[in-house]
Write an enzyme that holds these catalytic residues in place. Sequence first.
Site, PDB file in Angstrom:
ATOM      1  N   HIS A   1     -12.695  13.662  12.960  1.00  0.00           N
ATOM      2  CA  HIS A   1     -11.956  14.921  12.816  1.00  0.00           C
ATOM      3  C   HIS A   1     -10.715  14.982  13.707  1.00  0.00           C
ATOM      4  O   HIS A   1     -10.087  16.033  13.815  1.00  0.00           O
ATOM      5  CB  HIS A   1     -12.882  16.093  13.111  1.00  0.00           C
ATOM      6  CG  HIS A   1     -14.009  16.204  12.138  1.00  0.00           C
ATOM      7  ND1 HIS A   1     -13.919  16.894  10.948  1.00  0.00           N
ATOM      8  CD2 HIS A   1     -15.250  15.666  12.174  1.00  0.00           C
ATOM      9  CE1 HIS A   1     -15.055  16.785  10.294  1.00  0.00           C
ATOM     10  NE2 HIS A   1     -15.880  16.045  11.016  1.00  0.00           N
TER      11      HIS A   1
ATOM     12  N   LYS B   1     -11.201  12.027   5.496  1.00  0.00           N
ATOM     13  CA  LYS B   1     -10.843  13.376   5.931  1.00  0.00           C
ATOM     14  C   LYS B   1      -9.324  13.504   5.904  1.00  0.00           C
ATOM     15  O   LYS B   1      -8.750  13.719   4.858  1.00  0.00           O
ATOM     16  CB  LYS B   1     -11.471  13.664   7.295  1.00  0.00           C
ATOM     17  CG  LYS B   1     -13.007  13.704   7.190  1.00  0.00           C
ATOM     18  CD  LYS B   1     -13.668  13.972   8.477  1.00  0.00           C
ATOM     19  CE  LYS B   1     -15.178  14.157   8.285  1.00  0.00           C
ATOM     20  NZ  LYS B   1     -15.866  12.977   7.718  1.00  0.00           N
TER      21      LYS B   1
ATOM     22  N   SER C   1     -17.218  18.377  14.986  1.00  0.00           N
ATOM     23  CA  SER C   1     -16.977  18.782  13.603  1.00  0.00           C
ATOM     24  C   SER C   1     -17.281  20.240  13.318  1.00  0.00           C
ATOM     25  O   SER C   1     -16.670  20.836  12.436  1.00  0.00           O
ATOM     26  CB  SER C   1     -17.799  17.904  12.659  1.00  0.00           C
ATOM     27  OG  SER C   1     -19.191  18.043  12.928  1.00  0.00           O
TER      28      SER C   1
END
Length: 414
Positions: free
Chosen positions: A204, A235, A176
């Site tokens: 991610h 995300k 990340s």
Amino acid sequence: MSEIGRHLDSLRERGLFRRMRMVAGPQGPRVMLDGRQVLLLCSNNYLGFADHPRVRSAAAEAATRYGVGAGASRLVSGNMTLHRRLEDRLATFERTERCVLFGSGYLANTGVIAALAREGDVVFSDALNHASIVDGCRLARAETFVYDHLDTEHLEWGLREANGRGSLIVTDGVFSMDGDIAPLVEIAELAERYDARVMVDEAHATGALGPGGRGSVAAAGLEGEIDVVVGTLGKALGGYGAYVCCDAEMASYLVNTARTLIFSTGPPPPSVAAALVALDLLCEQPRVVERLLRNARVLRDALAAEGFAVPRGETQIVPLVAGEPERALEICERALSRGVFAQAIRPPTVPEGSSRLRLAAIATHTPAELGWAAQQLGAAAREVGSDPSDLSPDANELFLYDAELDEPVFQRAA
């Protein structure tokens, strides 16, 4: 002065005090921050779905039809039909037998690791794994061996020394704070050789890597070969919540043993409905992943043109390592005064001496915006007396640390 007050003063003195900045309106490529419009360069809303009209509409309709909350743990008040639909869709998307929803990525990681790692076992964790993985290792009754970042030789050394006690290798797919990618093929080979399970956190990577945006596991050609794949809805998919994809036996085991699932209220219906539509968008528009990666390349090239020593990589995350927290804060504030919001990230989120601006391209940025942002960041660095080329040394040289865990169970032989 109280102990708490002294601790806060210490954080201020060391440049580590944090405050929340006020954003008005939705998350997008530009936001209203403290009353001023700025280009947002530190969001995890990678595909721009947080403010997509179809996603917003789905959440609103679900609130009207199903209410705003799940009422209790799904083991108490029942699994709502929306929960089951999303679990089925995610299992299909990740090409696994089953999926189990969790309230957040933090709850998923801590719950799964604590459930899988038993007393007498050893968990193997990359030194730069996310804090939720670190805390999951702490909660587990197993011992933890922290291997050097991306170092499969160190990992194998630890597996050998564990002498058959190695139960779980856990790693981020995309890290990340650095944007680098785990060597999953090598990790999977070691897991098979030493009879250990593998858990990959795709927070991610989902929506950002691999065929159809299915993440680093798919990009490595390992679908069906990883025991536990953790993903987030908060995300690239734009909402909130998380999921664990695995085989049917593992799913049943987690439902019966993962305390963060058993003792947490189920994900709220609006978030679940939003995730369903966001997943539809990702599957219907796979080129949005290409736009994200194109923008990542544009940002890296523009930063390099400004003289920044841009770390190697291909993902949407680009770190500009400033070193000390005060320096990172100064560059952050100067960039903000120029209309670019790139948050300063400091310890304990990153190791001592590696405070940085953690930049993230999103698919809805334009190339022109990213080029302009790079120019403002270059000017901000020079305004505080920093040559852009001094930022972002080879990140991997900095990142041999214990990720806030205790010392590794084993020390590598000299």
